[in-house]
Design an enzyme around this catalytic site. Structure first.
Site, mmCIF file in Angstrom:
data_model
loop_
_atom_site.group_PDB
_atom_site.id
_atom_site.type_symbol
_atom_site.label_atom_id
_atom_site.label_comp_id
_atom_site.label_asym_id
_atom_site.label_seq_id
_atom_site.Cartn_x
_atom_site.Cartn_y
_atom_site.Cartn_z
ATOM 1 N N GLU B 60 -1.839 14.617 -2.372
ATOM 2 C CA GLU B 60 -0.918 14.161 -1.321
ATOM 3 C C GLU B 60 0.476 14.767 -1.471
ATOM 4 O O GLU B 60 1.115 15.143 -0.497
ATOM 5 C CB GLU B 60 -0.810 12.632 -1.305
ATOM 6 N N HIS B 129 -5.647 -1.066 -1.391
ATOM 7 C CA HIS B 129 -6.064 -0.507 -0.106
ATOM 8 C C HIS B 129 -5.763 -1.458 1.056
ATOM 9 O O HIS B 129 -6.409 -1.376 2.090
ATOM 10 C CB HIS B 129 -7.568 -0.208 -0.115
#
Lengths: 317, 326
Positions: B60, B129
Site C-alpha cells: 500500500e 476489518h
C-alpha cells in the site's frame, strides 16, 4: 562523453553547490532560517555526476539534503534561497521551506522530509513516463538510512516488476542520521539489496565525479532504452553534521579530516591539474566566480519581500 | 433511470471516467483480473487494458506513493485500498505526501488522486476489518473526505472526486455494496461538500454519514409512528463539511441527533456538535445528542458487535427523549 570538457564544467558545478551550502549555513547561523538545516557538503560529486547524466526533461526526487541536486538539475539558486528565507519569490513562495523544494519546470519533483518517501513517488513518475511512451528517465536520490525503510523495498519491487525507467541513487555517507549504517545493516555494500529484486546494481566511489557520471550514464541509458531500473550505491561522506548543530558524537575529528583530504572537490581539482587541464590558479578563479554568483543570488533573495499573510490559507487542496 | 446497486454505480463511474479521460488510471490489489473483492472494478481490465487498470502488489505504501508520483505529472489515478484498515500502513503517502504537496509547492504541483476504500462494521469482520476511520483523514488539511450513501451519489461523487485536482479519500461502506437505487446514466457529477436532506420533518434533525443514513431513515419512520416527524440529513462529505444544511434544519427543529458509526470520542459528530454550539446556540432547544459506536475495538461475535454499534432503537430513543424533555 567528451571528458576533457565536461570535467571542467563539473568542477564549476561542484563549486556552485559547495558555495550554496556554505551560504545556507551562513543564513542559518545568522538566524535567518526556520527549523533545521541539513547540508550535503562533501557529497557534491554524487549530485553533479548523477544529474549530469540526465536531460532537462528527466525528473528527480530528492531528500532534505538534496538542494545540491536541485541546483545541478537547474533550479534557480536565488529562488531556492528565497524559499529557504521564506520569501514570496521562493520556489514555493515561502510556504515549503528548505526541506520542500519543488521546481517542476526544471524536473525537480520535490525534496522530502520523510526518509525514503521520495522513492515510491519517483517510481510513479517513472510509471507516468512509461505510460506516456516517452523516453523520460526518473532519478531518485536517497541516503543509506533509507534502505531500511519499507517504502524503499516496496518501490524497488514496483520498479522491478514494472521495469520502470528509474535510476536509484543511494548516497551512502556512512551515517544514517547520527548512527553508523554498519550497525544497522549486515551487508558491507547496500547495493547487495538490489539482488533481491533482480535490479542491476553497482557500487561506485561517490567522491569521484568521473566514476559516478560513468555509472549514471549506463544506468540512464538502460532506463531510457526500456531495460528497467538500476541501483547505484555511491560511497561518499558528509563532511558536516547531519544537521547544523549536530555535536557529531558518533565520529572523530580525525575521521572527518581524512575524508576531507579525499573530498570530491580536492580530488577533481588534483586530477584536472595533473592532466594539465587547469592550473591551481584557474581552479581558484572558478571557485571565486561560483561564490560570487551564489552570493549575488543570496543578496537578491534577501532583498525579496515576504509573502502576504493571506497566502497562508491558499492552495490547501 | 436504471436501477443499480451501489457497487454497480461505482463501477459505472469508473468506466465513464476511464472512457472520458485517457489520464485516468485504476490501481490496486486484485482489481484487474479479479475485478475487486467487492466487484467494483469488475470488467474494467477487459475494457481498458493493463496500462489503465493496474494490478499492484500488496504494497500500500509503495503503490500509493507511485500513484502520487504519476498524479503530479497529469495522471488521475483512482487507487483502491481493499480495506480502510490497510491505509494504516500507508499513512506517510496519504498524510505527509498527497495531502501536503499542493500546499508545500504553493499550488505548483497538484495531486489529483482518488483513494477509494471501504469501511464499517456489522459484518463480523473483527477488529482489523471493521473500523470507520473517516475522522483520521478529515483531520488532515489537504484531504477531501467523501462517504456516499445512495447508489446515485456513489456514482456522482466518485465522478466528482476523479475530476477534483486534489486528493480525495472516498469511503464506501462494505454493507452498502448491494444497496439498490436509481442511478442516472452517462456523466453524473454530484459536487463534493454538499449534504442532502433525504426526509423532511419539523421535530428533530437526524444527521448520518454513509450507512448511518439508513439507520436514521428507518428511525424516522418509527418516530413518525410515534408522532414525531424527523428531518434526515445525509452528510455525504466530511471535507468540505456542509454545516449550513444542518444549521438550516436546526432552525426549524431545534433538536439534533448525530449518528456516527465511528467510535464515540473525537469523531465527526463531536466536530459538528462544537460548530453548532459555536454558531447555532440560539437555535438549540436541547443538547446535541450523539449516537456512536463505543470506544472499543469491534468485537468478532456479532451480538457483541451489534451491542457496541449505533442501532435504530438507540436513535429513536435519543430523538424521543429530546422531544419529550425539551
Amino acid at each position: 562523453m567528451g571528458e576533457q570538457d565536461w570535467r571542467v564544467g563539473a568542477l564549476s558545478e561542484m563549486y556552485r553547490i559547495r558555495a550554496f551550502e556554505e551560504q545556507s549555513a551562513d543564513f542559518y547561523r545568522q538566524g535567518l532560517l526556520g527549523g533545521s538545516l541539513h547540508l550535503g557538503i562533501g557529497q557534491e560529486a554524487v549530485a553533479v555526476g548523477a544529474v549530469g547524466a540526465l536531460r532537462s526533461a528527466d525528473q528527480v526526487t530528492m531528500t532534505y539534503r538534496g538542494r545540491g541536486q536541485a541546483l545541478a538539475k537547474g533550479v534557480s539558486a536565488a529562488a531556492m534561497f528565497a524559499e529557504m528565507l521564506g520569501r514570496s519569490t521562493g520556489t514555493s513562495h515561502g510556504k515549503g521551506g528548505p526541506m520542500h523544494i519543488y521546481s517542476p519546470e526544471a524536473g525537480a519533483m520535490g525534496t522530502n522530509a520523510i526518509v525514503a518517501a521520495g522513492i515510491p513517488i519517483a517510481a510513479g513518475l517513472a510509471l507516468a513516463a512509461q505510460l506516456d511512451e516517452s523516453d523520460r528517465v526518473v532519478m531518485t536520490f536517497f541516503g543509506d538510512g533509507a534502505v531500511n525503510q519499507g517504502a524503499f523495498h516496496e518501490a524497488m519491487n514496483l520498479a522491478a516488476i514494472w521495469k520502470l525507467p528509474l535510476v536509484l541513487i543511494c548516497e551512502n555517507n556512512l551515517y544514517s542520521e547520527m548512527t553508523p549504517i554498519r550497525e544497522m545493516v549486515v551487508q558491507d555494500d547496500l547495493a547487495d539489496r538490489a539482488k533481491a529484486y533482480a535490479i542491476p546494481a553497482a557500487v561506485v566511489d561517490g567522491n569521484d565525479v568521473v566514476v559516478v557520471r560513468q555509472a549514471a550514464e549506463e544506468a540512464v541509458q538502460r532506463a531510457r532504452s526500456g531495460q528497467g531500473p538500476t541501483f547505484l550505491e555511491c560511497k561518499t561522506y558528509r563532511l558536516v553534521g547531519h544537521m547544523l548543530g549536530d555535536p557529531e558524537v558518533y565520529r572523530t575529528r580525525d575521521e572527518v579530516e581524512r575524508w576531507a583530504a579525499n573530498g570530491p572537490l580536492v580530488r577533481l581539482e588534483a586530477s584536472l591539474v595533473r592532466d594539465g587541464r587547469l592550473t591551481a590558479k584557474a581552479c581558484e578563479e572558478m571557485q571565486a566566480a561560483a561564490r560570487e554568483e551564489i552570493q549575488a543570488a543570496a543578496a537578491q533573495a534577501l532583498a525579496e519581500p515576504e509573502p502576504d499573510v493571506a497566502q497562508a490559507l491558499t492552495h490547501v487542496f | 433511470m436504471p436501477e443499480m446497486s451501489y457497487a454497480q454505480a461505482l463501477n459505472d463511474a469508473l468506466g465513464q471516467a476511464l472512457a472520458n479521460d485517457p489520464k485516468v488510471l485504476v490501481m490496486g490489489e486484485d482489481i484487474g483480473h479479479h475485478g475487486g473483492v467487492f466487484a467494483v472494478t469488475k470488467g474494467l481490465l477487459e475494457r481498458f487494458g493493463p496500462k489503465r487498470v493496474i494490478d499492484t502488489p500488496i504494497s500500500e505504501s509503495g503503490f500509493l506513493g507511485a500513484a502520487i508520483g504519476a498524479a503530479t505529472v497529469g495522471y488521475r489515478p483512482v487507487v483502491e485500498l481493499m480495506w480502510v484498515d490497510f491505509a494504516m500502513v500507508a499513512m506517510d503517502p496519504i498524510v505527509n505526501q498527497a495531502a501536503k504537496t499542493s500546499y508545500m509547492s504553493d499550488g505548483r504541483v497538484k495531486v489529483p488522486l482518488v483513494i477509494r476504500t471501504q469501511q464499517g462494521a456489522g459484518r463480523g469482520n473483527g477488529a482489523q476489518h471493521s473500523q470507520s476511520l473517516e475522522t483520521m483523514f478529515a483531520q488532515v488539511p489537504g484531504l477531501k473526505v467523501a462517504a456516499p450513501f445512495e447508489p446515485a451519489d456513489a456514482k456522482g461523487m466518485l465522478m466528482a472526486a476523479v475530476e477534483d485536482d486534489g486528493p480525495v479519500i472516498f469511503l464506501e461502506h462494505k454493507l452498502l455494496y448491494t444497496r439498490k437505487g436509481d442511478v442516472p446514466g452517462g456523466r453524473h457529477v454530484v459536487p463534493l461538500g454538499k449534504a442532502k436532506v433525504s426526509r423532511l420533518g419539523q421535530d428533530v434533525t437526524l444527521v448520518g454519514l454513509s450507512r448511518m443514513v439508513e439507520l436514521a431513515e428507518t428511525a424516522a419512520k418509527e418516530l413518525s409512528r410515534q408522532g414525531v416527524e424527523a428531518e434526515v440529513i445525509d452528510l455525504r462529505c466530511l471535507v468540505p463539511l456542509d454545516i449550513e444544511t444542518i444549521r438550516v434544519s436546526l432552525q426549524k427543529t431545534g433538536r439534533v441527533v448525530l449518528v456516527q458509526e465511528a467510535h464515540r470520542s473525537f469523531g465527526w459528530a463531536a466536530e459538528v456538535s462544537a460548530r453548532l454550539m459555536e454558531d447555532s446556540f440560539d437555535d438549540l432547544k436541547a443538547p446535541v445528542r450523539r449516537i456512536t459506536s463505543e470506544d472499543v475495538p469491534f468485537p468478532y461475535n456479532q451480538r457483541l458487535e451489534a451491542s457496541v454499534m449505533p442501532s435504530v432503537p438507540k436513535v429513536v430513543a435519543a430523538a424521543l427523549s429530546l422531544c419529550q424533555d425539551y
